[in-house]
Design a protein around this motif. Structure first.
Motif, PDB file in Angstrom:
ATOM      1  N   GLU A   2       0.960  -2.379  10.486  1.00  0.00           N
ATOM      2  CA  GLU A   2       2.076  -1.531  10.913  1.00  0.00           C
ATOM      3  C   GLU A   2       3.366  -1.957  10.225  1.00  0.00           C
ATOM      4  OE1 GLU A   2       1.761  -1.930  15.114  1.00  0.00           O
ATOM      5  OE2 GLU A   2       0.116  -0.494  15.243  1.00  0.00           O
ATOM      6  N   ALA A   3       3.555  -3.274  10.127  1.00  0.00           N
ATOM      7  CA  ALA A   3       4.756  -3.762   9.439  1.00  0.00           C
ATOM      8  C   ALA A   3       4.741  -3.289   7.989  1.00  0.00           C
ATOM      9  CB  ALA A   3       4.820  -5.283   9.498  1.00  0.00           C
ATOM     10  N   ALA A   4       3.568  -3.323   7.370  1.00  0.00           N
ATOM     11  CA  ALA A   4       3.462  -2.878   5.980  1.00  0.00           C
ATOM     12  C   ALA A   4       3.752  -1.383   5.876  1.00  0.00           C
ATOM     13  CB  ALA A   4       2.079  -3.199   5.432  1.00  0.00           C
ATOM     14  N   ARG A   5       3.279  -0.620   6.865  1.00  0.00           N
ATOM     15  CA  ARG A   5       3.552   0.825   6.830  1.00  0.00           C
ATOM     16  C   ARG A   5       5.046   1.083   6.934  1.00  0.00           C
ATOM     17  NH1 ARG A   5       0.181   4.168  11.056  1.00  0.00           N
ATOM     18  NH2 ARG A   5       1.334   5.883  10.147  1.00  0.00           N
TER      19      ARG A   5
ATOM     20  N   LYS B 157      -1.877  -0.076  -1.256  1.00  0.00           N
ATOM     21  CA  LYS B 157      -0.877  -1.113  -1.482  1.00  0.00           C
ATOM     22  C   LYS B 157      -1.034  -2.214  -0.441  1.00  0.00           C
ATOM     23  CE  LYS B 157       3.535  -1.053  -3.534  1.00  0.00           C
ATOM     24  NZ  LYS B 157       4.672  -0.269  -3.914  1.00  0.00           N
ATOM     25  N   PHE B 158      -1.256  -1.813   0.794  1.00  0.00           N
ATOM     26  CA  PHE B 158      -1.497  -2.786   1.861  1.00  0.00           C
ATOM     27  C   PHE B 158      -2.715  -3.637   1.521  1.00  0.00           C
ATOM     28  CE2 PHE B 158      -4.057  -3.481   5.773  1.00  0.00           C
ATOM     29  CZ  PHE B 158      -3.280  -4.497   6.316  1.00  0.00           C
TER      30      PHE B 158
ATOM     31  N   PRO C 228      -4.861 -10.923  -0.736  1.00  0.00           N
ATOM     32  CA  PRO C 228      -4.453 -12.343  -0.747  1.00  0.00           C
ATOM     33  C   PRO C 228      -4.919 -13.093   0.495  1.00  0.00           C
ATOM     34  CG  PRO C 228      -2.580 -10.922  -1.263  1.00  0.00           C
ATOM     35  CD  PRO C 228      -3.704 -10.023  -0.895  1.00  0.00           C
TER      36      PRO C 228
ATOM     37  N   ASP D  96      -1.667  -5.891  -1.649  1.00  0.00           N
ATOM     38  CA  ASP D  96      -0.589  -6.871  -1.468  1.00  0.00           C
ATOM     39  C   ASP D  96      -0.826  -7.818  -0.303  1.00  0.00           C
ATOM     40  OD1 ASP D  96       0.640  -5.745  -3.555  1.00  0.00           O
ATOM     41  OD2 ASP D  96       2.166  -4.666  -2.414  1.00  0.00           O
ATOM     42  N   ILE D  97      -1.541  -7.370   0.701  1.00  0.00           N
ATOM     43  CA  ILE D  97      -1.638  -8.183   1.911  1.00  0.00           C
ATOM     44  C   ILE D  97      -3.065  -8.597   2.234  1.00  0.00           C
ATOM     45  CG2 ILE D  97      -1.259  -8.144   4.406  1.00  0.00           C
ATOM     46  CD1 ILE D  97       1.261  -6.392   3.530  1.00  0.00           C
TER      47      ILE D  97
ATOM     48  N   LEU E 107       0.377  -6.394  11.354  1.00  0.00           N
ATOM     49  CA  LEU E 107       0.588  -6.640   9.938  1.00  0.00           C
ATOM     50  C   LEU E 107       0.501  -5.334   9.156  1.00  0.00           C
ATOM     51  CD1 LEU E 107       1.203  -9.455   9.218  1.00  0.00           C
ATOM     52  CD2 LEU E 107      -1.113  -9.782   8.420  1.00  0.00           C
TER      53      LEU E 107
ATOM     54  N   ASP F 230       7.289  -0.920   6.029  1.00  0.00           N
ATOM     55  CA  ASP F 230       7.864  -1.390   4.775  1.00  0.00           C
ATOM     56  C   ASP F 230       7.512  -0.491   3.589  1.00  0.00           C
ATOM     57  OD1 ASP F 230       9.458  -3.480   5.397  1.00  0.00           O
ATOM     58  OD2 ASP F 230       7.953  -5.038   5.139  1.00  0.00           O
ATOM     59  N   GLY F 231       6.815   0.593   3.852  1.00  0.00           N
ATOM     60  CA  GLY F 231       6.573   1.557   2.787  1.00  0.00           C
ATOM     61  C   GLY F 231       5.342   1.303   1.954  1.00  0.00           C
ATOM     62  N   ALA F 232       4.386   0.539   2.491  1.00  0.00           N
ATOM     63  CA  ALA F 232       3.165   0.302   1.739  1.00  0.00           C
ATOM     64  C   ALA F 232       2.081   1.262   2.221  1.00  0.00           C
ATOM     65  CB  ALA F 232       2.711  -1.139   1.915  1.00  0.00           C
TER      66      ALA F 232
END
Lengths: 354, 282
Positions: B176-179, B187-188, B195, B191-192, B174, B181-183
């Motif tokens: 890594e996917a955010a990284r 921000k990670f 929540p 945003d993730i 999760l 995606d440019g977070a």
């Protein structure tokens, strides 16, 4: 649109373990390259180094003529599809697709357009407002693909994307991925341990073993002409029959003179072993039937020959009626023999002239 | 159990009812006592049915307080308690979620040492370190202030530990996917991670709010100004009168009022709990 150039790349972990031992690889623009190998061979590590999720110990990686060693994953303009999908669980499908674009400051209108487009291609439009947990495995997989597509990156990176799906869906998604990659003509690197996936997807197949490239080339070339014992054993299902020359000689099999003296092991593809004698020059092995596996369209016959350790697998069309204990005569055309050197395990060519 | 044995059903209900009775009866008594006049307890018997003075008692407590006990009106004390409980709960959550984030997602030297240092403070409850803490707070001139009431109680090893355990269950992919995606890190987090932790935060909030609300020893030590009294310690002062019977009807109405906010928090947050239980998949 960009190719990827990997030059003498190495990876050493903090503990001193060398995962990648010097790899040179060119991934041409718009092609799909499959990295295949047993677990622990370094294929995933290499992919993660391309993605920027692992640091590069030595060597350089270029994406579209730009060295990316020091760049963050987001700056490399790649998109990655993970094995467990890694969808953001609290966001709707739409939110998942939009997140990467939003972070890059793409205008709202364009984001909406791209999502519509990707959803249409992947047929996930009805699910756009659902949460990932309300989707099936196959649908999640599509969303993960969608997240990669909307970004319109320079390269797609796939890390065993199909291994969480059941066999039927896997076959379906494999075709889908191939179709999508052809449509977008985006450079793609695909990691898998499944040699069937590797064979069917690849423009260029790279077989890895213990942190090195064993062999690369077109899938059928690699299959037809394995350059080492490792590749011979790894590619194909069932794998190639590998028999020591000594065992064959002890059995009294007349080997052709053309086989080089340094040969230690002979390789026979199951489909090259026939029960009827072919017209061309061939070798003959006397054996007895050990077991038959009826696959439906074809039969796998396991033949036991005296003094040979492992059963020889024969792939024969239709249903083989034999019972265990029946006598079999196996034939292999000279031209279908693969010879591997005793000391190194590398392939040696048969002298065709002789 | 799918068994159908009437006697067993009867017995289990009996046990449950007895359990509820043991817990609920004192609360009931407190409520009953708060509805009687001041003289009804002199006989030493506590009535079991509501009396006629309920509104009178509660309005006395809320508006005037009991001057002989040195306690201000309940309104002030409840307001103080509310500020203290909220500050402690929110402060603890904010600090511990950030430190857990640092410990789990960043590689820095002595990371494990830091974690263990935090973890070890779990073994030191407020009461153990209360004298040195008092000394420090007094020297910082924070006696009789909201800062003094809350800051020493805000650091929380337990909450840090809980968030750490939760973050460890969030798959690395999760992040890594955010990284990809440019977070970036923050921000990670925003945003993730935040929540995803919402239900954990709600659960912790309930526990920490009640913890803060029920603080007794610490406010008793550092407040001498009636403007900063909290309700839980205020009850003690109400019951603590010299040369006279405590006014039990008023003490009990204060008790009932003091119980209300934690009960409300539990009832309100329960929805989030249930939601959290239904949506556990990460």
């Amino acid at each position: 649109m960009a190719g990827i150039e990997i030059k003498n790349v190495r990876k050493t972990y903090a503990g001193g373990v060398e995962a990648i031992k010097g790899i040179d690889l060119t991934i041409p623009d718009g092609k799909l390259v499959v990295l295949v190998g047993p677990s622990g061979c370094g294929k995933s590590t290499l992919l993660r180094m391309i993605a920027g999720l692992e640091t590069i110990t030595d060597g350089t990686i270029e994406i579209g003529d730009k060295v990316v060693n020091k760049l963050e994953p987001a700056e490399r303009d790649i998109a990655m599809v993970f094995q467990n999908y890694a969808l953001y669980p609290h966001m709707s499908v739409r939110g998942n697709l939009a997140y990467g674009l939003k972070n890059r400051g793409t205008p709202k209108v364009e984001i909406a357009e791209r999502i519509e487009e990707a959803a249409r291609i992947l047929e996930i439009t009805p699910f756009l407002d659902r949460k990932p947990r309300q989707l099936s495995g196959g649908q999640r997989q599509r969303v993960a693909m969608g997240r990669a597509i909307v970004r319109q990156p320079k390269a797609f990176l796939f890390d065993e994307p199909l291994s969480n799906l059941d066999a039927k869906l896997r076959g379906h998604m494999r075709v889908e991925i191939r179709r999508l990659q052809r449509t977008f003509k985006t450079t793609a690197v695909y990691v898998t341990h499944d040699q069937l996936e590797a064979m069917t997807l690849a423009d260029k197949l790279v077989v890895m073993n213990a942190g090195r490239i064993e062999q690369m080339g077109k899938p059928l070339d690699v299959y037809a002409n394995p350059q080492s014992l490792f590749v011979a054993a790894f590619m194909g299902s069932p794998g190639m029959n590998l028999i020591a020359v000594g065992e064959l000689q002890a059995l009294g099999v007349g080997l052709p003179d053309a086989i080089p003296a340094s040969t230690g092991t002979l390789g026979l593809r199951p489909e090259d072993v026939t029960l009827e004698a072919p017209a061309e020059p061939h070798i003959v092995i006397d054996a007895s039937l050990d077991a038959v596996e009826l696959v439906g369209s074809e039969s796998l016959v396991y033949a036991r020959a005296q003094g040979i350790e492992k059963d020889i697998v024969v792939r024969t069309p239709g249903i083989h009626p034999g019972e265990p204990g029946d006598a079999l005569t196996l034939h292999v055309a000279h031209s279908a023999l693969h010879c591997f050197e005793q000391t190194t395990g590398r392939k040696v060519e048969i002298q065709r002239a002789a | 159990m799918v068994e159908n044995r009437p006697f067993l059903t009867f017995l289990s209900h009996l046990v449950l009812i007895a359990g509820v009775f043991v817990v609920a009866f004192p609360v009931y008594l407190a409520f009953i006592a708060s509805t009687h006049g001041p003289t009804d307890f002199l006989s030493g018997l506590i009535p079991l049915l509501p009396g006629p003075h309920m509104i009178e008692n509660y309005s006395t407590m809320l508006t005037e307080g009991v001057s002989t006990g040195g306690a201000p009106p309940l309104g002030t004390m409840m307001w103080n308690s509310l500020i203290m409980a909220l500050t402690i709960a929110i402060g603890k959550i904010a600090i511990s979620i950030l430190s857990a984030f640092a410990i789990v997602y960043f590689r820095f030297p002595f990371r494990q040492t830091v974690f263990w240092a935090i973890f070890i403070t779990l073994m030191l409850p407020v009461e153990v370190r209360i004298l040195p803490t008092f000394e420090v707070v007094a020297n910082l001139k924070m006696l009789n202030s909201y800062a003094g009431l809350t800051i020493p109680l805000i650091a929380s090893a337990t909450a840090t530990f809980l968030f750490r355990q939760f973050f460890l269950t969030v798959p690395d992919e999760l992040m890594e996917a955010a990284r990809v995606d440019g977070a970036g890190a923050l921000k990670f987090f925003r945003d993730i991670l935040l929540p995803l932790s919402l239900t954990n935060i709600a659960a912790l909030f309930v526990i920490l709010f009640i913890y803060g609300w029920n603080q007794y020893l610490w406010p008793l030590l550092i407040t001498t100004d009636a403007d900063y009294y909290t309700i839980v310690m205020g009850i003690k002062r109400l019951a603590d009168v010299t040369d006279a019977e405590p006014k039990w009807n008023l003490v009990m109405s204060a008790t009932v009022l003091a119980m209300l906010p934690p009960v409300l928090v539990v009832i309100f947050m329960q929805r989030l709990f249930v939601k959290g239980l239904v949506e556990t998949e990460k």
